[in-house]
Enzyme design. Structure first.
Site, PDB file in Angstrom:
ATOM      1  N   PHE A  68       0.954  -1.251   0.147  1.00  0.00           N
ATOM      2  CA  PHE A  68      -0.291   0.256  -0.323  1.00  0.00           C
ATOM      3  C   PHE A  68       1.050   1.674  -0.163  1.00  0.00           C
ATOM      4  O   PHE A  68       1.441   1.306   1.319  1.00  0.00           O
ATOM      5  CB  PHE A  68      -0.599  -0.070   0.825  1.00  0.00           C
ATOM      6  CG  PHE A  68      -1.789   1.014   0.725  1.00  0.00           C
ATOM      7  CD1 PHE A  68      -2.979   1.308   0.805  1.00  0.00           C
ATOM      8  CD2 PHE A  68      -1.432   2.873   2.069  1.00  0.00           C
ATOM      9  CE1 PHE A  68      -3.809   2.578   0.140  1.00  0.00           C
ATOM     10  CE2 PHE A  68      -2.424   4.075   1.625  1.00  0.00           C
ATOM     11  CZ  PHE A  68      -3.338   3.544   0.939  1.00  0.00           C
ATOM     12  N   ASP A  78       9.795   2.798   2.070  1.00  0.00           N
ATOM     13  CA  ASP A  78       8.264   3.297   2.076  1.00  0.00           C
ATOM     14  C   ASP A  78       7.976   3.404   3.423  1.00  0.00           C
ATOM     15  O   ASP A  78       7.438   2.408   3.636  1.00  0.00           O
ATOM     16  CB  ASP A  78       7.036   2.749   1.491  1.00  0.00           C
ATOM     17  CG  ASP A  78       5.749   3.827   1.488  1.00  0.00           C
ATOM     18  OD1 ASP A  78       5.958   4.450   2.884  1.00  0.00           O
ATOM     19  OD2 ASP A  78       4.767   3.621   0.812  1.00  0.00           O
ATOM     20  N   LYS A 126       3.185  11.412   7.132  1.00  0.00           N
ATOM     21  CA  LYS A 126       1.933  11.021   8.008  1.00  0.00           C
ATOM     22  C   LYS A 126       2.684  11.854   9.304  1.00  0.00           C
ATOM     23  O   LYS A 126       2.217  12.871   9.601  1.00  0.00           O
ATOM     24  CB  LYS A 126       1.797   9.988   8.449  1.00  0.00           C
ATOM     25  CG  LYS A 126       0.795   9.118   6.505  1.00  0.00           C
ATOM     26  CD  LYS A 126      -0.042   7.781   7.136  1.00  0.00           C
ATOM     27  CE  LYS A 126       0.019   7.416   6.279  1.00  0.00           C
ATOM     28  NZ  LYS A 126      -1.360   7.758   6.243  1.00  0.00           N
TER      29      LYS A 126
END
Length: 404
Positions: free
Chosen positions: A145, A230, A259
């Protein structure tokens, strides 16, 4: 309004009426928050065990971050990258130092960071490695994801994320996550990068086999391929280290961050790499009006400084062991699997007992918020400011749900 009339049902109905149904949220309507606690429109309090998918690593309204945002709001919020502002260099320098890299390229969202990484890797492949024009490929993992843009969903293996959004972008080879042999076999002379999550968050906090990440690092070095990590969910203290890669002493060529970098206040993402990689970009070849804006940089500087002390990494590691002990005690009592790294956990509920969605609804009814994924799996990712007592409360509440 009469005091005993609940506001939540009407607010949920209004949200359903006026918004596209691209999410299926729990029927909870939050109005305020502080630290690890949320309060809804009816005054009910909830322990936050999701933390905005790690965007709230430092909790809600951390005083140092809120102060930085307030101060910057009174001075300057946006210039565009047509000019340089007085927060920009400090942010880029301090984040580069935290990552051990030469350069930083600021963006806004995690997906933008991933798109930036893809573009940089391809350009590096053509200009540095010598891959023929239009032939660059990137190796990725099943269960990944990385975001929801059309390019990113082109190599997703989640049909909900991918179906009906074609035609799909070529140039990606998908291999099983954790299978070093398959990854090695997929690399050819036109491979420019391997793009991986060191821990797969959306998939259910899936930790790869020991030795996998060092193996990926070695094969990328041997085959002249960039290793792109990531760390948008896994990085910045979540797993008990600054980066999840740190658990095995692995240093990727490129970090993708987001984030938590915005402190739960504003979207901030970034790509960090050395000059021989990020240096391939020239003026006009990539950018963002809001990327690296003054407000974002002011907040993110304070995030980096919080991480530079090591306090939050230590809290995550220590409290994560407490969380692990509590959750492993529930295996065989409603849980059939547990994966924990720092303050990040994936829990597999016995599907004969209930779905992940049902578990989250029952937890919410008892004042604990978590998120389901892929059937009977739920994820816990509380803010790193959570206390021992609050960890115990979360585990005890889960035990009650499983036993009910």
């Amino acid at each position: 309004m009469v005091d005993d009339i609940l506001r939540t049902p009407g607010a949920v109905r209004d949200a359903e009426r006026w918004t596209a149904h691209n999410y299926h949220p729990l029927p909870v309507v939050i109005s305020s928050a502080e630290g690890a606690w949320l309060t809804d429109v009816d005054g009910k309090r909830y322990l936050d065990c999701l933390a905005g998918y790690s965007a709230l690593n430092f909790g809600h309204r951390h005083p140092q971050l809120i102060a930085a945002a307030h101060a910057q709001l009174d001075r300057l919020t946006l210039t565009s990258r047509a000019f340089i502002h007085d927060q920009f260099a400090d942010f880029c320098r301090e984040l580069a130092e935290l990552c051990g890299k030469d350069l930083v390229l600021p963006m806004n969202t995690g997906a933008e960071a991933v798109e930036t990484g893809i573009k940089v890797a391809r350009k590096w492949g053509y200009q540095v490695k010598g891959v023929p024009a239009g032939q660059a490929n990137i190796v990725v993992a099943e269960g990944n994801f990385h975001g929801r843009t059309t390019t990113i969903v082109s190599f997703s293996t989640d049909e909900d994320a991918r179906a009906d959004f074609g035609p799909y972008t070529p140039g990606f080879t998908v291999v099983p996550y954790g299978d070093l042999g398959a990854l090695t076999a997929a690399i050819d002379e036109n491979t420019v990068a391997v793009l991986l999550e060191p821990i797969q968050g959306e998939q259910g906090v899936v930790v790869p086999p020991e030795g996998y990440l060092p193996g990926v690092r070695q094969v990328c070095t041997d085959r002249d391929v960039l290793f792109i990590a990531d760390e948008i969910q896994s990085g910045l203290g979540r797993t008990g280290k600054t980066f999840a890669c740190d658990h095995e002493g692995v240093v990727p060529d490129m970090y993708l961050l987001g984030k938590a970098l915005g402190g739960g206040i504003i979207p901030v993402s970034a790509v960090a790499a050395n000059a021989d990689v990020l240096g391939v970009l020239k003026p006009g070849q990539h950018g963002s009006t809001f990327g690296g804006n003054p407000l974002a940089c002011a907040v993110a500087i304070e995030v980096v400084r919080l991480l530079a002390t090591g306090e939050f990494q230590r809290r995550s590691a220590e409290l994560g062991e407490r969380l692990r002990t509590g959750l492993e005690g529930l295996v065989g009592k409603g849980l059939v699997g547990v994966r924990v790294r720092g303050l990040w956990a994936g829990l597999d509920i016995d599907p004969a007992l209930m779905s992940g969605r049902e578990a989250c609804e029952r937890l919410a009814a008892r004042g604990v918020l978590a998120k389901d994924t892929h059937g009977s799996t739920i994820r816990l990712a509380p803010p790193l400011v959570i206390t021992k007592e609050e960890i115990d409360l979360a585990v005890t509440t889960l035990a009650e749900v499983l036993a009910a």
